[in-house]
Enzyme design. Structure first.
Site, PDB file in Angstrom:
ATOM      1  N   GLY A 198      -2.286   0.301   6.574  1.00 50.08           N
ATOM      2  CA  GLY A 198      -2.868  -1.212   5.729  1.00 50.08           C
ATOM      3  C   GLY A 198      -1.816  -2.214   6.001  1.00 50.08           C
ATOM      4  O   GLY A 198      -0.831  -2.209   7.111  1.00 50.08           O
ATOM      5  N   CYS A 199      -2.336  -3.290   5.533  1.00 46.26           N
ATOM      6  CA  CYS A 199      -1.801  -4.805   6.070  1.00 46.26           C
ATOM      7  C   CYS A 199      -0.284  -4.731   5.669  1.00 46.26           C
ATOM      8  O   CYS A 199       0.706  -4.999   6.561  1.00 46.26           O
ATOM      9  CB  CYS A 199      -2.470  -5.904   5.643  1.00 46.26           C
ATOM     10  SG  CYS A 199      -2.807  -5.637   3.755  1.00 46.26           S
ATOM     11  N   PHE A 200       0.153  -4.391   4.448  1.00 46.29           N
ATOM     12  CA  PHE A 200       1.722  -4.400   4.101  1.00 46.29           C
ATOM     13  C   PHE A 200       2.335  -3.455   5.058  1.00 46.29           C
ATOM     14  O   PHE A 200       3.621  -3.761   5.368  1.00 46.29           O
ATOM     15  CB  PHE A 200       1.481  -4.374   2.723  1.00 46.29           C
ATOM     16  CG  PHE A 200       1.210  -5.459   1.659  1.00 46.29           C
ATOM     17  CD1 PHE A 200       1.547  -6.418   1.649  1.00 46.29           C
ATOM     18  CD2 PHE A 200       0.161  -5.047   0.962  1.00 46.29           C
ATOM     19  CE1 PHE A 200       1.181  -7.484   0.911  1.00 46.29           C
ATOM     20  CE2 PHE A 200      -0.264  -6.208   0.011  1.00 46.29           C
ATOM     21  CZ  PHE A 200       0.071  -7.416   0.202  1.00 46.29           C
TER      22      PHE A 200
END
Ligand SMILES: NC(=O)C1=CN([C@@H]2O[C@H](COP(=O)(O)OP(=O)(O)OC[C@H]3O[C@@H](n4cnc5c(N)ncnc54)[C@H](OP(=O)(O)O)[C@@H]3O)[C@@H](O)[C@H]2O)C=CC1
Ligand SMILES: CC(=O)N[C@@H](CCC(=O)OP(=O)(O)O)C(=O)O
Length: 324
Positions: A130-132
């Site tokens: 995921g991006c985070f």
């Protein structure tokens, strides 16, 4: 060597960024584009700036039974919408899933490309982080593997641009409600916590039981900044040195002496990390910056596909960030 690739979810933000990167990739040729509500449209309707060789490719209704001959499929579908269909894609087609359905799923490698590239080389099924997690784990990895912080006591404060939510979504992602506004969300139970915790545990060998993660929506289009509060007695210099050693020779990681800014990464696959520590306060602050659509999605997906195909991992990803 020409590698035939497809993108499902091409009309979305993640799929569109994959298109932008693949259009300039010297070994990848886009031969298949798919989606749902946009099926039947030529790509030029969605992306007027495309070169002629791609403009007339028509978006197909997503159906794994009608795939053309492909080497690699990028899937950028809403989390929850990809697992059943991707299970029907032939094993001969390599898949990078940009969505969240296969992270730490059986049979899928977790594609943290800058930290463990050798675990991705030659794989046929890779789940993009995921991006985070991309921003967070790249910053934490050198500290965790060198036991410089307590893995059980990590607090992540994250800021994200609006494109992190995709093209759809409710009005809180529209201009009127996001402009000049700052919004925390996902309190205590954001969907990225399990993959962050699992990776912290893999890297440290300890428990991540005390993990806190709070994202905030910021009125900007792209970018993620994570500020991560940890317990440890290392100095700033020791943290920077550990990161420089850990990432020696890695092309996409920039270890910065000063706190990174989101614009440093915009439009690129770069990941910036930095540290500030005060041993007297038992405090280590790790910072990470990525473009949520770059290292946070399509950039890392192309990097993973390069590794899966045995290409140099930087292929097609050498473009500089956009500045200003
Ligand atoms: N945005 C970001 O920064 C990041 C996103 N991700 C993840 O990537 C995935 C895609 O996100 P994003 O691009 O932002 O989302 P968007 O909402 O922008 O795009 C979603 C895409 O999925 C397609 N789609 C939706 N349902 C179906 C279906 N049933 N069959 C075929 N296609 C379908 C849409 O096609 P159509 O328009 O034709 O209906 C559209 O192309 C998500 O899992 C997201 O969490 C991961 C990291 C970062
Ligand atoms: C601003 C915003 O809403 N961002 C998304 C992050 C997108 C993402 O990476 O989610 P997946 O795990 O589904 O890939 C969120 O916080 O859920």
């Amino acid at each position: 060597m020409t590698i035939l690739v497809g993108i499902v979810g091409i009309s979305g933000f993640g799929g569109g960024e994959a298109l932008r990167l693949i259009a300039n990739h010297p070994a990848f040729e886009l031969v298949y584009a798919a989606g749902d509500s946009t099926a039947g449209s030529p790509l030029a309707d969605r992306f007027p700036g495309l070169p002629a060789k791609l403009a007339h490719l028509v978006i197909q209704k997503w159906d794994p039974a009608t795939l053309p001959n492909l080497d690699v499929l990028f899937a950028s579908l809403p989390t929850g919408a990809s697992a059943a269909a991707l299970a029907r894609v032939p094993q001969t087609v390599k898949i990078v899933d940009i969505g969240g359905d296969h992270r730490y799923a059986t049979g899928w490698a977790y594609g943290l490309a800058d930290v463990w590239p050798s675990q991705i080389t030659g794989q046929t099924r890779v789940a993009n982080p995921g991006c985070f997690p991309a921003a967070t784990l790249n910053a934490l990895a050198p500290l965790l593997v060198n036991n410089l912080i307590d893995p059980g006591n990590i607090v992540i404060d994250a800021k994200t641009g609006i494109s992190g939510a995709g093209r759809g979504g409710d009005s809180k992602f529209g201009y009127a409600e996001s402009n000049e506004n700052l919004v925390p969300y996902g309190m205590l139970e954001h969907t990225h916590m399990p993959e962050i915790a699992t990776t912290i545990e893999h890297l440290s060998g300890g428990s991540a039981a005390g993990l806190v993660f709070t994202p905030h929506l910021v009125p900007m289009t792209r970018g993620i900044l994570v500020t991560i509060y940890c317990r440890g007695t290392a100095t700033t210099a020791q943290c920077l040195s550990a990161a420089r050693d850990f990432y020696a020779g890695r092309d996409f990681i920039r270890v910065s002496d000063t706190p990174p800014q989101t614009k440093w990464a915009t439009g690129s696959n770069l990941s910036f990390v930095s540290y500030a520590a005060d041993p007297k306060r038992n405090l280590v602050i790790a910072m990470g910056v990525v473009d949520n659509l770059g290292k946070g999605a399509a950039g890392q997906a192309v990097q993973n596909a390069n590794l899966m195909c045995g290409l140099p991992e930087t292929t097609g990803l050498e473009g500089l960030p956009v500045w200003p």
